[in-house]
Scaffold this motif. Structure first.
Motif, mmCIF file in Angstrom:
data_model
loop_
_atom_site.group_PDB
_atom_site.id
_atom_site.type_symbol
_atom_site.label_atom_id
_atom_site.label_comp_id
_atom_site.label_asym_id
_atom_site.label_seq_id
_atom_site.Cartn_x
_atom_site.Cartn_y
_atom_site.Cartn_z
ATOM 1 N N GLU A 185 28.797 -22.829 6.449
ATOM 2 C CA GLU A 185 29.775 -21.753 6.682
ATOM 3 C C GLU A 185 29.052 -20.407 6.711
ATOM 4 O O GLU A 185 27.875 -20.340 6.365
ATOM 5 C CB GLU A 185 30.919 -21.804 5.663
ATOM 6 C CG GLU A 185 30.561 -21.481 4.251
ATOM 7 C CD GLU A 185 31.805 -21.245 3.387
ATOM 8 O OE1 GLU A 185 32.896 -21.052 3.946
ATOM 9 O OE2 GLU A 185 31.663 -21.234 2.165
ATOM 10 N N PRO A 186 29.753 -19.339 7.129
ATOM 11 C CA PRO A 186 29.059 -18.070 7.371
ATOM 12 C C PRO A 186 28.249 -17.555 6.180
ATOM 13 O O PRO A 186 27.241 -16.891 6.352
ATOM 14 C CB PRO A 186 30.195 -17.095 7.691
ATOM 15 C CG PRO A 186 31.314 -17.937 8.141
ATOM 16 C CD PRO A 186 31.177 -19.256 7.465
ATOM 17 N N GLY A 187 28.705 -17.867 4.994
ATOM 18 C CA GLY A 187 28.036 -17.327 3.818
ATOM 19 C C GLY A 187 26.725 -17.994 3.486
ATOM 20 O O GLY A 187 26.018 -17.569 2.571
ATOM 21 N N LEU A 188 26.374 -19.022 4.211
ATOM 22 C CA LEU A 188 25.185 -19.797 3.852
ATOM 23 C C LEU A 188 23.909 -18.980 3.908
ATOM 24 O O LEU A 188 22.981 -19.229 3.161
ATOM 25 C CB LEU A 188 25.057 -21.016 4.768
ATOM 26 C CG LEU A 188 24.017 -21.987 4.220
ATOM 27 C CD1 LEU A 188 24.663 -22.985 3.290
ATOM 28 C CD2 LEU A 188 23.273 -22.686 5.316
ATOM 29 N N VAL A 189 23.860 -17.996 4.793
ATOM 30 C CA VAL A 189 22.638 -17.188 4.886
ATOM 31 C C VAL A 189 22.704 -15.981 3.949
ATOM 32 O O VAL A 189 22.004 -14.994 4.145
ATOM 33 C CB VAL A 189 22.348 -16.741 6.340
ATOM 34 C CG1 VAL A 189 21.848 -17.905 7.169
ATOM 35 C CG2 VAL A 189 23.564 -16.096 6.971
ATOM 36 N N GLY A 190 23.545 -16.078 2.938
ATOM 37 C CA GLY A 190 23.538 -15.063 1.885
ATOM 38 C C GLY A 190 24.542 -13.945 2.062
ATOM 39 O O GLY A 190 24.692 -13.104 1.176
ATOM 40 N N THR A 191 25.247 -13.926 3.183
ATOM 41 C CA THR A 191 26.124 -12.786 3.474
ATOM 42 C C THR A 191 27.203 -12.596 2.406
ATOM 43 O O THR A 191 27.362 -11.499 1.871
ATOM 44 C CB THR A 191 26.795 -12.952 4.849
ATOM 45 O OG1 THR A 191 25.814 -13.412 5.776
ATOM 46 C CG2 THR A 191 27.380 -11.649 5.343
ATOM 47 N N SER A 192 27.917 -13.678 2.087
ATOM 48 C CA SER A 192 29.030 -13.544 1.135
ATOM 49 C C SER A 192 28.544 -13.224 -0.271
ATOM 50 O O SER A 192 29.099 -12.355 -0.948
ATOM 51 C CB SER A 192 29.859 -14.835 1.109
ATOM 52 O OG SER A 192 30.392 -15.082 2.376
ATOM 53 N N SER A 193 27.492 -13.935 -0.712
ATOM 54 C CA SER A 193 27.008 -13.690 -2.077
ATOM 55 C C SER A 193 26.406 -12.286 -2.187
ATOM 56 O O SER A 193 26.560 -11.619 -3.204
ATOM 57 C CB SER A 193 25.993 -14.749 -2.492
ATOM 58 O OG SER A 193 24.900 -14.735 -1.606
ATOM 59 N N GLY A 194 25.735 -11.850 -1.124
ATOM 60 C CA GLY A 194 25.182 -10.492 -1.114
ATOM 61 C C GLY A 194 26.282 -9.452 -1.174
ATOM 62 O O GLY A 194 26.185 -8.465 -1.910
ATOM 63 N N ALA A 195 27.347 -9.700 -0.400
ATOM 64 C CA ALA A 195 28.484 -8.772 -0.418
ATOM 65 C C ALA A 195 29.132 -8.753 -1.792
ATOM 66 O O ALA A 195 29.492 -7.685 -2.309
ATOM 67 C CB ALA A 195 29.506 -9.175 0.643
ATOM 68 N N ALA A 196 29.259 -9.926 -2.393
ATOM 69 C CA ALA A 196 29.847 -10.008 -3.735
ATOM 70 C C ALA A 196 28.989 -9.236 -4.742
ATOM 71 O O ALA A 196 29.503 -8.534 -5.612
ATOM 72 C CB ALA A 196 29.987 -11.460 -4.168
ATOM 73 N N PHE A 197 27.675 -9.334 -4.596
ATOM 74 C CA PHE A 197 26.767 -8.616 -5.497
ATOM 75 C C PHE A 197 26.919 -7.097 -5.310
ATOM 76 O O PHE A 197 26.984 -6.342 -6.275
ATOM 77 C CB PHE A 197 25.325 -9.041 -5.242
ATOM 78 C CG PHE A 197 24.325 -8.331 -6.110
ATOM 79 C CD1 PHE A 197 24.193 -8.660 -7.447
ATOM 80 C CD2 PHE A 197 23.525 -7.323 -5.591
ATOM 81 C CE1 PHE A 197 23.284 -7.997 -8.256
ATOM 82 C CE2 PHE A 197 22.616 -6.649 -6.387
ATOM 83 C CZ PHE A 197 22.491 -6.995 -7.727
ATOM 84 N N GLY A 198 26.976 -6.683 -4.062
ATOM 85 C CA GLY A 198 27.156 -5.252 -3.773
ATOM 86 C C GLY A 198 28.450 -4.727 -4.369
ATOM 87 O O GLY A 198 28.479 -3.650 -4.972
#
Lengths: 294, 344
Positions: free
Chosen positions: B95-108
């Motif tokens: 899914e889209p978050g696999l390359v870190g996008t979602s977790s990075g956004a959550a961290f931000g």
């Protein structure tokens, strides 16, 4: 794993809310205005003033007096949803102040809808509470009742602070407050609760400002309080003495050994109001009563 | 781009009509029901600039309409992002978050919730979206750099996938740490943001997410055909004239912009990007042009239904939408796993 637990927790909490206070209905439709109070302190004062004719909904933390629980709830005051607020069709929102209401975007949306929001900017001490009672009395045309409440509060405080009746011992006290966000435990050390403990003849075992995360059992064990007060939300979620002793650091304290861990209603210790004198009396009773060691 | 086959073309109008109906229902119902008459008069007053708006009309214009449009846009972003990632990695469980996008956004976002006040960084309503977007971009860039994807000849999908998993774990640990040191209200903000919510919808959000979604979907359509070739394998795609390394870089960039911007305004919404491409493949087939167009519509339908459920199930309380998408998404995903034979 954490996410799954979180989801389960929130679903459970919301389901319980749905079965309980979210399911409450405003059975009267003849309100001159429709007031929603999202401050537990304001809600209690409104009831004390007998100014609740137009109060149609409260936030979920408004638990005193018991009648407040029968009103529809709009959710937790710092995690409101605009839909939940609008369902109450408010014409006035008593917000308790900018730091009391959230999230930010919901406040922005309510402002965009031009729904009036009101709070009284008073100091957060006992004198501030007296001013607040009088100001709210003036707002809702209950001046005489407000004066009588303030007089009662002053007389109660004079009675509980009478040096002749001061207890001879000064137990050290830790207050464990169960946070509603992520099952976190806090020790409330200063502020309203700390002041009320001192008036009640105790001293705070952990001397830090505001909330302290109960992250290390050593903090509580080292503080070694004579008495632990635990607010109702956390106390009621634990199923008895064994669960309470399993909390980090609790079992190692003198309070645990002497069986002096007591439940206290959050609304009796978190804010100042018309009952503060009586609440100090209640806390004094808790602090100086013998425990029930196993 | 050559035209889609008839088998695909017939589905898109149906999805379009469904999307309109779901969006209308999403505007119409909630804790407060908005009548069609109020919608009409509100639009007339807003466009004509005359007349005082009633409360219901203001709710429609300020709350419901931007929320419904944002739902469609975010659903489209997540679904198309999912289709792109699954095509790029040639893996149906991406899914889209696999390359870190979602977790990075959550961290931000978590960083903003916990340290924002201390750092005196405040750009009004834009602070949180910008923090989340920056986090998503940073995490994705790290994945791209550390996997060696920027080096010629080192664009291994396996390497990207594993690096993505590692960076996701790293940033989620950061979120965990920030949750741990957060005070109660901050912890609550992090929790609810991680579960996703569309309640913060505004016209600003609609314009920003709308611009990114439209531009990225147009770009996705441009690269859908080369992605079809990539499904045959990297070498085979190269033989067919596809610059695989460039394709990967562009598709990753498109995905991260689209998902980071959407996530920045709504929090983390799971399963839409995973489930929608699968549903579309089951419905008709695996042509990426269809998955992009169909995903744009079906993502909106699915998220619109989820938002409606989130607002109605415990009305007037509102469930975080991530709970709804997860509760629905998990069983759907498990059913799909049992029918993997359709996947090319």
């Amino acid at each position: 794993m954490t996410r799954t637990r979180l989801l389960s927790m929130i679903v459970a909490a919301l389901s319980l809310s749905a079965c309980g206070r979210f399911a409450s209905d405003d059975t009267r439709g003849d309100h001159a205005q429709r007031i929603v109070s999202v401050s537990k302190q304001y809600t209690e004062i409104l009831y004390a003033l007998s100014a609740t004719d137009d109060l149609v909904a409260v936030d979920v933390s408004s638990t005193y007096p018991p009648e407040a629980k029968k009103l529809p709830t709009v959710g937790y005051h710092r995690a409101l949803s605009v839909e939940g607020m609008l369902a109450a069709k408010p014409t006035l929102i008593l917000s308790g102040g900018p730091s009391n209401i959230g999230p930010e975007h919901v406040v922005d949306q309510l402002n965009a809808l031009k729904i009036p929001m009101k709070y009284w900017d008073v100091p957060g001490d006992l004198d501030g509470a007296k001013t607040l009672i009088r100001d709210m009395g003036k707002e809702f045309h209950k001046e005489a009742r407000a004066d009588s409440l303030v007089a009662g509060l002053e007389s109660d405080m004079a009675r509980v602070l009478d040096p002749a009746k001061a207890p001879t011992d000064t137990p050290s006290v830790a207050i464990i407050h169960y946070g509603q966000a992520m099952n976190l435990y806090f020790l409330i050390s200063q502020g309203t609760a700390g002041q009320m403990v001192r008036w009640a003849g105790g001293r705070m075992a952990i001397d830090t400002a505001g909330f302290t995360r109960m992250s290390s059992p050593e903090v509580l064990a080292k503080a070694n309080p004579d008495v632990i007060l635990m607010t109702d939300f956390g106390y009621d979620r634990l199923s008895g003495r064994r669960d309470i002793l399993a909390l980090p650091g609790v079992a190692a304290t003198k309070a645990a050994r002497d069986g002096r861990i007591f439940r206290i209603e959050e609304h009796d210790i978190i804010y100042y109001g018309p009952r503060t004198g009586k609440n100090v009396d209640l806390i004094r009773t808790l602090l100086h009563q013998p425990g029930t060691p196993e | 781009m050559s035209t889609l086959g008839r088998q695909y073309r017939g589905v898109l109008p149906v999805l379009g009509v469904l999307l309109l109906l779901v969006t209308l229902a999403s505007i119409r119902w909630g804790a407060v029901s908005i009548s069609l008459h109020d919608m009409g008069t509100a639009l007339r007053k807003a466009l004509g600039g005359a007349g005082t708006l009633s409360l219901d009309e203001r709710i429609f214009l300020e709350i419901r309409l931007p929320r419904a449009i944002l739902t469609v846009l975010v659903g489209a972003s997540l679904a198309v992002g999912g289709a792109l990632m699954q095509a790029l990695f040639r893996n149906p469980i991406v899914e889209p978050g696999l390359v870190g996008t979602s977790s990075g956004a959550a961290f931000g976002a978590a960083l903003y919730f916990v340290l924002g006040a201390a750092l005196k960084v405040h750009l009004g309503a834009w602070t949180l979206p910008l923090a989340a977007c920056a986090g998503g971009m940073l995490a994705t860039w790290l994945v791209f750099r550390l996997s060696g994807a920027h080096v010629v000849g080192r664009t291994s999908v396996v390497s990207l996938l594993l690096t993505g998993i590692a960076i996701n774990a790293l940033f989620l640990s950061g979120v965990g740490f920030l949750s741990y040191i957060a005070r109660d209200p901050q912890a609550r903000s992090i929790t609810f943001w991680q579960l996703g919510t569309l309640s913060g919808a505004s016209w600003n959000a609609v314009f920003v997410v709308g611009a990114s979604t439209v531009l990225c979907i147009v770009a996705s359509l441009r690269y859908a055909q080369p992605l079809n070739a990539l499904m045959l394998g990297e070498e085979e795609a190269e033989y067919l004239g596809v610059n695989v390394r460039r394709l990967k870089a562009i598709v990753l960039l498109v995905n991260v912009v689209m998902v980071a911007v959407a996530t920045a305004f709504t929090g983390v919404i799971a399963f839409v990007g995973l489930v929608v491409p699968h549903l579309l493949r089951l419905l008709r087939g695996a042509d990426n042009r269809f998955l992009v167009l169909g995903g744009s519509l079906m993502g909106g339908i699915l998220l619109g239904l989820a938002d409606l459920a989130a607002r109605l199930l415990l009305s007037p309380a509102e469930l975080p939408i991530g709970i709804v998408t997860s509760v629905v998404g998990v069983p759907v995903f498990l059913v799909l796993l049992r029918q993997r034979c359709y996947y090319v």
